[in-house]
Enzyme design. Structure first.
Site, PDB file in Angstrom:
ATOM      1  N   GLY A 136       3.129  -3.452   7.869  1.00 48.77           N
ATOM      2  CA  GLY A 136       3.435  -2.057   7.600  1.00 48.77           C
ATOM      3  C   GLY A 136       2.297  -1.150   8.036  1.00 48.77           C
ATOM      4  O   GLY A 136       1.172  -1.593   8.273  1.00 48.77           O
ATOM      5  N   CYS A 137       2.589   0.151   8.133  1.00 51.15           N
ATOM      6  CA  CYS A 137       1.594   1.096   8.652  1.00 51.15           C
ATOM      7  C   CYS A 137       0.422   1.282   7.690  1.00 51.15           C
ATOM      8  O   CYS A 137      -0.742   1.115   8.083  1.00 51.15           O
ATOM      9  CB  CYS A 137       2.257   2.426   8.995  1.00 51.15           C
ATOM     10  SG  CYS A 137       3.241   3.155   7.666  1.00 51.15           S
TER      11      CYS A 137
END
Length: 327
Positions: A136-137
């Site tokens: 995920g970011c």
């Protein structure tokens, strides 16, 4: 050399748009199809308007099960159902950009074992993998901020994180907090202490430092800009700032895109790049780590292409030598 035949599932979102842009310019790839039931028949540039003049490819509702590599750009929870209902050839490798397979408990799915795709810690496993769970970011920015401490068994207290992301982090679907009139000249937090990326962060930290049992206190914020993540992280640290810099630079000495800067960093240095910039500062017994990435590139599509390069033995930086939109 024959180019990789690429399939993309779910092509209308921000991360898919950036992935398409990168793959169109990548010398080793050919986009075979981009699947989208809602946009089937429409030209790609009708949705991703920045790609006008770059491609005449149209979205399709048909799937080629013989592609070399499949990118899943689906909403969280949708990759499992898609793979359960669609079969691909044994040669087809998969990179999933959702959170469906990131945790160890979820990595095995119908005979497929997904490797967590953070190149800074998983390079050798990625090189051997057929299936990748792209991080995920926020998870990417925050792990890169603290993993050198975990690797050196230096996490001895709670970790405190304040991080802000741009509007693209919320995806293309409109909501009350993504409308321009709400977002402009505004700032707010959300999912304080409960963000879904915390599971990934704890998982990797514990793999490097098994005795870590303190809390990671994470407050994510919405910024009034389009893209990027800027995170400030602090925790107790007994060493000197020189010790910290040495351990961080040593940890990332082979990293293609993670840079430890002696100067303070800011968001404009990373937007439109696959870089993560890190800066360290010591204040009394606290170490402050600043970490900054582009949420759509190093936090999503750029890292996915980086993983593709590793999987197929390409130069890790192939197709990712991008200039920041600094001005």
């Amino acid at each position: 050399m024959k180019k990789l035949e690429i399939g993309i599932i779910g092509g209308a979102g921000y991360t898919a748009g950036e992935l398409i842009r990168l793959l169109l310019q990548h010398p080793k790839t050919n986009i075979n199809f981009i699947y989208s039931t809602s946009n089937a028949g429409n030209k790609i540039y009708k949705v991703h308007q920045d790609l006008i003049g770059d491609t005449e490819i149209s979205f399709t509702s048909e799937i080629n099960s013989e592609v070399d590599l499949l990118f899943l750009c689906l909403g969280h929870g949708n990759s499992t159902s898609f793979l359960a209902n669609n079969t691909f050839s044994k040669k087809t490798k998969i990179i999933d950009l959702s959170n469906d397979f990131r945790l160890v408990a979820d990595k095995n799915f119908e005979g497929k074992e997904f490797v967590y795709g953070l190149p800074e810690t998983q390079r050798e496993a990625i090189q051997k993998a057929n299936y990748i769970a792209n991080p995920g970011c926020f998870a990417t920015a925050l792990q890169l901020a603290i993993l050198p401490l975990a690797a050196n068994k230096l996490l001895s207290n709670d970790i405190h994180i304040n991080a802000v992301t741009g509007a693209t982090g919320a995806g293309t679907s409109l909501s009350n907090t993504t409308h321009f009139t709400w977002r402009d000249n505004n700032f707010s937090h959300y999912k304080a202490f409960t963000h879904q990326h915390l599971g990934e962060i704890y998982q990797t930290v514990n793999q490097l430092q098994s005795d870590f049992d303190s809390e990671i206190n994470f407050v994510p914020n919405r910024g009034n800009f389009s893209r990027g993540i800027f995170a400030t992280v602090y925790t107790h640290y007994n060493g000197t700032i020189e010790d910290a810099k040495k351990s961080y630079k040593n940890f990332y000495k082979e990293a293609a895109f993670t840079v430890v800067s002696d100067e303070e960093v800011h968001l404009k240095q990373v937007v439109n790049t696959n870089k993560c910039l890190i800066h360290l500062m010591k204040h009394d017994n606290k170490l402050l780590i600043t970490s900054s990435i582009d949420n759509l590139l190093k936090g999503a599509s750029g890292q996915a292409v980086q993983n593709m390069n590793l999987m197929y033995g390409f130069e890790e930086t192939e197709g990712l030598q991008l200039k920041a939109t600094y001005f």
